[in-house]
Design an enzyme around this catalytic site. Structure first.
Site, PDB file in Angstrom:
ATOM      1  CD  GLU A   1     133.184  31.378  -5.663  1.00 52.97           C
ATOM      2  OE1 GLU A   1     133.084  31.206  -6.962  1.00 52.97           O
ATOM      3  OE2 GLU A   1     132.100  31.138  -5.029  1.00 52.97           O
TER       4      GLU A   1
ATOM      5  CG  ASP B   1     130.341  30.074 -15.928  1.00 50.50           C
ATOM      6  OD1 ASP B   1     129.888  30.547 -14.618  1.00 50.50           O
ATOM      7  OD2 ASP B   1     131.330  29.395 -15.875  1.00 50.50           O
TER       8      ASP B   1
END
Lengths: 259, 405
Positions: free
Chosen positions: A48, A59
């Protein structure tokens, strides 16, 4: 190459697939490419590539700092596509993971076209739910790209069924309620979530992410999931110890799955 | 009736958030719809607004200002007189009451200059909720007094050290907290933006501004106003003022965005007039972004308007041509700020001064269009005490070396 190749290979070897995340442009575009290649050589089955974004709400601190640094270094969307192109010949499928606005700004169809042309396999969309994804569903069909949506422990059975029906390649199960980041213990919610997803997913592989940082944890998750997704721990390794540390951790994670 | 079931205002709005938040948004939407149809909830909300927040706020006939400008009747909706000094108290009381109803004990909020943080801390103290406020580290230093206010009211203030360390990063951090603690926590969002149902819900909690103003104007003048004006940052006071007037086609709606140093300089916070389509903080709207879709920092002398996007209903009203959006520069706003101080003895929030400045600029054109003396309502969304440091520096009121705290 579709991501199913990676899951089939791992399945044939009787183990879960190792999915490794690194943001493009960290610490620089060229070093980011070298890092992804090192990760592939050290045993990840699927890559990824994160597209750095100014407002990464999913995040935790590690990936926030890395992507902030990448943006401060001037990374552009075209550099992310270039990164995909540079690593897509290394034998494993390559996905981009991106928040939605940069894709929408690039043009959804144009992005799908250029991602496919770069040899990318598809896209993971952490803040795009299938309900809002009409344009991406059409573009991913047009360019035969995998599309990975997320499910979470809070998802209802109805939403899991609907989300799974729109996924291609695999389903991304976020194991914990929270943001990305390595944790000392893996989530107790994850096995339950995976079994709920599997009930709806048929043969579609289920990858589990958020929190894995060691071979032992990877083994634990790999016992019930088809894919073990590792991000923050790899980013930390690269940030703190460079390529040697990244290779060591990747090998540890992979051996956790092989054992 | 907008939005649709999935929170869309035409192409705008919707939900661009992690799947992990969808269940909480669905739960919030269901509770909010039920609550708004429940006389017990709406009655308690109205009681709190009346007895605690001091609404309905006055519609003040600003005769001195009107005489100074000439050939116009300016009415000021005095939201600055509400408890906590701004329209925001309506939204926080509504959401805090809904939080109690949902059985949650904790609220989180984002704040830029601290106004929404103080309002949230106030509502949390009043309704006995735990309150955590995320505030950009840069802003905690610029607004130390508001940090102290929040702490006095029992809230925990967490400085945000990621990204640009300002309002948009405080929102990111609040969203991260919410996704982690969603079981017992409500995100008390401060404006009519964000994922569905926030834009509609916040609008419904603040729409009393326009409902009151409409009735007050009819009672005072015997007619509807020719125009209403409000400043637009995220857009909550403006949508609160506009909403009741949207069906009144004769009433022109003006939204004035923060033009900063001027749109042409790139240093502004005018999302509609100086931005483009995109997705930020959970909904599709207009926003300030670069060619890769990275958010651009906004700039305004007014902290409350310093936000790089705008609520989706404004984007829709703009595209429909129902409301007119225009930028107002820092300098224009500060001129209006001074004028209102001197003519009426009212120190407005610098946000609200944008609305006044824009309306004053448009009055000649409006008068020509109508062919008679216009009656206009300007939403005085907040009071200016909080802005005295900025105003003092702008107008050179401080002796050099004097410490202002």
């Amino acid at each position: 190459m579709t991501v199913s190749v990676a899951f089939e290979k791992a399945r044939a070897e009787g183990r879960a697939a190792l999915v490794g995340y690194l943001p493009a442009g960290f610490p620089s575009v060229a070093e980011g490419i070298a890092a992804v290649k090192a990760m592939i050589e050290s045993g990840v089955d699927l890559v990824e590539i994160g597209l750095p974004y100014s407002d990464p709400v999913m995040d935790g601190p590690v990936i926030q700092r890395a992507t902030e640094q990448a943006l401060a270094g001037g990374v552009r969307t075209r550099d992310v596509l270039h990164t995909v192109e540079a690593v897509s010949g290394a034998g494993v499928p390559v996905l981009i993971m991106s928040y939605w606005n940069p894709i929408e700004k690039y043009g959804v169809d144009a992005f799908a076209r250029d991602l496919a042309a770069a040899g990318g396999s598809g896209l993971i969309t952490p803040d795009l739910i299938p309900d809002e994804a009409e344009e991406w569903l059409a573009a991913s069909d047009a360019y035969q790209l995998d599309r990975i949506f997320l499910v979470s422990p809070s998802s209802t059975d109805e939403r899991i069924a609907m989300t799974v029906a729109h996924c291609r390649g695999f389903v991304y199960a976020t194991a914990v309620m929270g943001v990305t980041g390595a944790r000392d213990s893996t989530s107790s919610a994850a096995p339950t979530l995976v079994s709920r997803v599997k009930a709806a997913a048929g043969n579609l592989p289920v990858g589990v992410g958020l929190g894995v940082r060691s071979g032992a944890q990877a083994a634990e998750v790999g016992a019930y999931a088809d894919g073990v997704i590792v991000g923050s721990a790899l980013v930390s390794a690269l940030a703190d110890g460079g390529l040697p540390a990244l290779r060591t951790l990747t090998q540890d994670l992979r051996s956790g799955l092989t054992a | 009736m907008l939005p649709d079931d999935r929170g869309h205002f035409g192409p705008y709005g919707g939900r661009f958030v992690p799947e992990a938040l969808i269940a909480a948004l669905d739960e919030l939407d269901a509770h909010y719809r039920k609550a708004m149809a429940d006389p017990e909830f709406t009655g308690e909300f109205e009681r709190m607004l009346r007895e605690y927040a001091g609404t309905p706020s006055l519609l003040y006939d600003a005769t001195h200002l009107s005489a100074h400008v000439g050939d116009v009747r300016i009415l000021l909706k005095r939201e600055d007189l509400n408890h906590t000094g701004a329209h925001k108290v309506r939204n926080v009381l509504g959401q805090a009451l809904l939080t109690k109803r949902m059985g949650k004990g904790r609220v989180i909020a984002e704040t830029g200059a601290g106004q929404h943080g103080v309002a949230s801390a106030t509502a949390a103290a009043y309704l006995d909720l735990e309150c955590v406020v995320y505030m950009g580290e840069v802003d905690t230093k610029r607004q130390a007094l508001n940090v102290a206010r929040m702490k006095m009211l029992g809230a925990t203030v967490i400085p945000v050290t990621t990204g640009s360390r300002t309002l948009k990063d405080a929102i990111n951090e609040a969203l991260r907290d919410w996704v982690t603690n969603v079981d017992d926590t409500h995100y008390l969002l401060g404006t009519a933006a964000g994922p569905h149902p926030f834009p509609a819900m916040v609008r419904d909690f603040v729409r009393g501004i326009g409902v009151e103003a409409r009735a007050q104007c009819l009672a005072l003048t015997g007619a509807l106003p020719d125009a209403v004006a409000a400043c637009v940052g995220g857009g909550s006071n403006a949508i609160g003022m506009f909403h009741a007037f949207v069906p009144d086609e004769s009433v022109r709606l003006y939204g004035f965005e923060a033009g900063g140093d001027g749109i042409e300089t790139g240093r502004h916070a005018a999302s509609i007039t100086g931005g483009s389509h995109g997705v930020l903080h959970g909904s599709r709207s207009y926003l300030l972004q670069d060619e890769d879709g990275q958010t651009i920092e906004s700039h305004s002398i007014s902290a409350g308007l310093d936000y790089p996007s705008v609520g989706p209903e404004h984007a829709w009203l703009h595209d429909q041509g129902r409301a007119r959006y225009q930028p107002v520069t820092d300098a224009e706003a500060m001129d209006a700020f001074a004028l209102l101080c001197r003519t009426e003895g009212i120190i407005p929030a610098i946000e609200s001064a944008h609305a006044l400045a824009g309306m004053l600029r448009e009055i000649p054109a409006l008068r020509a269009e109508l062919g008679h003396e216009p009656t206009v309502i300007v939403n005085l969304s907040g009071r200016g005490d909080k802005d005295m440091h900025t105003a003092g520096e702008y107008f050179g009121l401080f002796d050099s070396g004097e410490v202002i705290g």
